[in-house]
Design a protein around this motif. Sequence first.
Motif, PDB file in Angstrom:
ATOM      1  N   GLN A 193       0.820  -1.202   0.000  1.00 58.27           N
ATOM      2  CA  GLN A 193       0.000   0.000   0.000  1.00 58.27           C
ATOM      3  C   GLN A 193       0.860   1.260   0.000  1.00 58.27           C
ATOM      4  O   GLN A 193       0.533   2.252  -0.668  1.00 58.27           O
ATOM      5  CB  GLN A 193      -0.924  -0.023   1.221  1.00 58.27           C
ATOM      6  CG  GLN A 193      -1.982  -1.126   1.170  1.00 58.27           C
ATOM      7  CD  GLN A 193      -2.815  -1.190   2.429  1.00 58.27           C
ATOM      8  OE1 GLN A 193      -2.665  -0.362   3.322  1.00 58.27           O
ATOM      9  NE2 GLN A 193      -3.683  -2.189   2.522  1.00 58.27           N
ATOM     10  N   ALA A 194       1.990   1.230   0.753  1.00 59.90           N
ATOM     11  CA  ALA A 194       2.886   2.386   0.759  1.00 59.90           C
ATOM     12  C   ALA A 194       3.493   2.621  -0.618  1.00 59.90           C
ATOM     13  O   ALA A 194       3.622   3.765  -1.076  1.00 59.90           O
ATOM     14  CB  ALA A 194       3.985   2.172   1.798  1.00 59.90           C
ATOM     15  N   ALA A 195       3.885   1.522  -1.289  1.00 58.70           N
ATOM     16  CA  ALA A 195       4.454   1.653  -2.632  1.00 58.70           C
ATOM     17  C   ALA A 195       3.447   2.240  -3.604  1.00 58.70           C
ATOM     18  O   ALA A 195       3.790   3.083  -4.458  1.00 58.70           O
ATOM     19  CB  ALA A 195       4.946   0.290  -3.129  1.00 58.70           C
ATOM     20  N   VAL A 196       2.191   1.812  -3.488  1.00 58.07           N
ATOM     21  CA  VAL A 196       1.149   2.356  -4.373  1.00 58.07           C
ATOM     22  C   VAL A 196       0.977   3.846  -4.138  1.00 58.07           C
ATOM     23  O   VAL A 196       0.891   4.649  -5.086  1.00 58.07           O
ATOM     24  CB  VAL A 196      -0.175   1.609  -4.145  1.00 58.07           C
ATOM     25  CG1 VAL A 196      -1.325   2.303  -4.885  1.00 58.07           C
ATOM     26  CG2 VAL A 196      -0.056   0.166  -4.612  1.00 58.07           C
ATOM     27  N   LYS A 197       0.959   4.250  -2.872  1.00 56.14           N
ATOM     28  CA  LYS A 197       0.784   5.667  -2.567  1.00 56.14           C
ATOM     29  C   LYS A 197       1.990   6.491  -3.039  1.00 56.14           C
ATOM     30  O   LYS A 197       1.839   7.613  -3.545  1.00 56.14           O
ATOM     31  CB  LYS A 197       0.577   5.844  -1.065  1.00 56.14           C
ATOM     32  CG  LYS A 197      -0.730   5.267  -0.545  1.00 56.14           C
ATOM     33  CD  LYS A 197      -1.929   5.927  -1.215  1.00 56.14           C
ATOM     34  CE  LYS A 197      -3.236   5.371  -0.682  1.00 56.14           C
ATOM     35  NZ  LYS A 197      -4.423   5.985  -1.344  1.00 56.14           N
ATOM     36  N   LEU A 198       3.201   5.941  -2.863  1.00 54.60           N
ATOM     37  CA  LEU A 198       4.386   6.647  -3.335  1.00 54.60           C
ATOM     38  C   LEU A 198       4.374   6.804  -4.852  1.00 54.60           C
ATOM     39  O   LEU A 198       4.767   7.854  -5.396  1.00 54.60           O
ATOM     40  CB  LEU A 198       5.646   5.898  -2.887  1.00 54.60           C
ATOM     41  CG  LEU A 198       5.995   6.002  -1.396  1.00 54.60           C
ATOM     42  CD1 LEU A 198       7.164   5.094  -1.065  1.00 54.60           C
ATOM     43  CD2 LEU A 198       6.313   7.455  -1.023  1.00 54.60           C
ATOM     44  N   ARG A 199       3.924   5.771  -5.528  1.00 52.61           N
ATOM     45  CA  ARG A 199       3.843   5.863  -6.989  1.00 52.61           C
ATOM     46  C   ARG A 199       2.838   6.930  -7.406  1.00 52.61           C
ATOM     47  O   ARG A 199       3.087   7.717  -8.325  1.00 52.61           O
ATOM     48  CB  ARG A 199       3.434   4.506  -7.558  1.00 52.61           C
ATOM     49  CG  ARG A 199       3.410   4.471  -9.096  1.00 52.61           C
ATOM     50  CD  ARG A 199       2.915   3.115  -9.561  1.00 52.61           C
ATOM     51  NE  ARG A 199       1.537   2.892  -9.119  1.00 52.61           N
ATOM     52  CZ  ARG A 199       0.891   1.730  -9.279  1.00 52.61           C
ATOM     53  NH1 ARG A 199       1.522   0.708  -9.836  1.00 52.61           N
ATOM     54  NH2 ARG A 199      -0.345   1.608  -8.856  1.00 52.61           N
ATOM     55  N   GLU A 200       1.714   6.986  -6.731  1.00 51.91           N
ATOM     56  CA  GLU A 200       0.727   8.010  -7.046  1.00 51.91           C
ATOM     57  C   GLU A 200       1.277   9.405  -6.751  1.00 51.91           C
ATOM     58  O   GLU A 200       1.055  10.359  -7.518  1.00 51.91           O
ATOM     59  CB  GLU A 200      -0.549   7.748  -6.239  1.00 51.91           C
ATOM     60  CG  GLU A 200      -1.273   6.468  -6.633  1.00 51.91           C
ATOM     61  CD  GLU A 200      -2.470   6.197  -5.742  1.00 51.91           C
ATOM     62  OE1 GLU A 200      -2.666   6.956  -4.768  1.00 51.91           O
ATOM     63  OE2 GLU A 200      -3.201   5.227  -6.018  1.00 51.91           O
ATOM     64  N   ALA A 201       2.000   9.551  -5.615  1.00 57.57           N
ATOM     65  CA  ALA A 201       2.573  10.854  -5.282  1.00 57.57           C
ATOM     66  C   ALA A 201       3.625  11.276  -6.301  1.00 57.57           C
ATOM     67  O   ALA A 201       3.682  12.451  -6.717  1.00 57.57           O
ATOM     68  CB  ALA A 201       3.186  10.795  -3.886  1.00 57.57           C
ATOM     69  N   ALA A 202       4.472  10.326  -6.726  1.00 56.42           N
ATOM     70  CA  ALA A 202       5.490  10.637  -7.724  1.00 56.42           C
ATOM     71  C   ALA A 202       4.862  11.047  -9.045  1.00 56.42           C
ATOM     72  O   ALA A 202       5.336  11.968  -9.731  1.00 56.42           O
ATOM     73  CB  ALA A 202       6.403   9.432  -7.924  1.00 56.42           C
TER      74      ALA A 202
END
Length: 250
Positions: A193-202
Amino acid sequence: MLGLSGALIAVVIGLIVAGIKILNEYERGVVLTFGRYTATRGPGLIYVFPVIQQMLRVDLRTVVMDVPPQDVISRDNVSVKVNAVLYFRVVDPAKAVLQVAQYYEATSQLAQTTLRSVLGRHELDEMLTERDALNRDLQEILDKATDAWGVKVANVEIKHVDLDESMIRAIARQAEAERVRRAKIIHAEGEYQAAVKLREAASELAKEPQALQLRYLQTLIDVAGEKNSTIVFPLPLDLITPWLSKRGRE
C-alpha cells in the motif's frame, strides 16, 4: 381367646400401617401386584397392600452426572482425555424400573461409550473450538438411546479436553508460526500500500516540476529544524538548471 384376638388385631393394624406410603412431590411409586406392573402412583399418601403388592420409588428430579475422563483418539490420531457432565431425569417411572435394571448406571455407561465414539470422529481442533456442536450431537444421541428407559437427557457439556505436554508444546509452536505468518502478511500488505501511494505521489509531482522543488525545500526546512551539527544534501540538477541557464545568458 382374648389374647388371640388381640394378637390378630395387632397384626391387622400392623399390616394396615405397613401399607401406608408417602411419596414426595418429586417421587413416583411403581406398584407391582404379584410381580406384575399395575400402576404408577403418587405423589402424596398412597396405600400398598402388604405381601400382595410392592412399591418401587423413582426420583423425578434432574440428575447431574459426572462422566469420568475417557481416553479418546481423534480423527487426526491425537490421544486426549475428555470428561463431561450429563443432565438427565426420569420422565416415565414405569420404563425406568421395568426396562432396565439400574437406569443410573446404564445411563452412565452409555454416556462414556458415546463420548468416545462421537469425539473419535472429529479432529482435535473441532474438539477445542466446536464444543457447542459436539454437545448437541452427544445430547441427541444419548436422548434417543435412553428414550426406551424412560430417561430424558436434557443437556451434555464437555468439561475438559486434556492434552499431554508434547502436544501442548506442538500446539504452541503452531500458534506462534501462525502469528508470525499473519505478521508477515500484514507487513507485506503495508509495504504494498505504501508503494502504491508513493507511486501516485510521484506521478502527481512529475506533472509540476515546481511542486517537486517546493517539496524538496520543505524537506530541507524539516531536517534543518533537527539538532544536527553537519548536514549534507544532494542538490538536484532540476533545481539549479534554471539558475545556471540565467547565468549563461548573462
